[in-house]
Design an enzyme around this catalytic site. Sequence first.
Site, PDB file in Angstrom:
ATOM      1  N   HIS A  22       0.829  -1.217   0.000  1.00 57.83           N
ATOM      2  CA  HIS A  22       0.000   0.000   0.000  1.00 57.83           C
ATOM      3  C   HIS A  22       0.863   1.268   0.000  1.00 57.83           C
ATOM      4  O   HIS A  22       0.371   2.349  -0.287  1.00 57.83           O
ATOM      5  CB  HIS A  22      -0.912  -0.018   1.233  1.00 57.83           C
ATOM      6  N   PHE A  68      -3.494   8.366   8.135  1.00 59.36           N
ATOM      7  CA  PHE A  68      -3.689   7.044   7.553  1.00 59.36           C
ATOM      8  C   PHE A  68      -4.240   7.219   6.143  1.00 59.36           C
ATOM      9  O   PHE A  68      -4.723   8.289   5.773  1.00 59.36           O
ATOM     10  CB  PHE A  68      -4.579   6.173   8.447  1.00 59.36           C
ATOM     11  N   ASN A 116      -8.917   3.963  -1.167  1.00 57.30           N
ATOM     12  CA  ASN A 116      -9.378   4.884  -0.119  1.00 57.30           C
ATOM     13  C   ASN A 116      -8.596   6.188  -0.063  1.00 57.30           C
ATOM     14  O   ASN A 116      -9.137   7.226   0.311  1.00 57.30           O
ATOM     15  CB  ASN A 116      -9.342   4.193   1.248  1.00 57.30           C
TER      16      ASN A 116
END
Length: 195
Positions: A22, A68, A116
Amino acid sequence: MCDIKLIVGLANPGAEYAQTRHNAGAWYVEELARIANVSLAPDPKYFGLTARAILCGKDVRLLIPSTFMNLSGKSVAALANFFRIEPEQILVAHDELDMEPGVARFKLGGGHGGHNGLKDIIAKMGNNKNFYRLRIGIGHPGDKNKVSGYVLGKAPATEQEKMNAAIDEAVRSTEILFKQDMTKAMHRLHSFKAE
């Protein structure tokens, strides 16, 4: 000519995530910083690690959000708003499930594809999707229920080598982007595949 003023590498913060798939976008920005001989430093005003770099004679801000992943837009919007950088002047590097390791692609605009980080950036920029992306292939686990564990996992060495090669080629293509234009940069990068 290219008018990119902000290059963002999406990531999750913390040592435990540094080598996970990621964080592929951050690896690209870290490599740009290394080549430009600048250090990414924490800047609480922009909720991330930032640096000002000269790339091929162009003044560019580098950013790795330290929020995040699903809050990346907070960091990107804070820096872009402060420096009056338009979405069309932003390049966001991120991991891409729909491309295999060893491949990377530039793209302008489009949806978030379930990512996201992109989803939050689009939302925090008033639903403006017209920023550039660098999609770094990480491959797909083959089952959508395994995606979360997959992106938060480390790639085996053979895959990691391919991703690193694609990132190196993306850096070289970024130089073409700044010296020439996006079309030539795309042509170079999109014909590359690490074996």
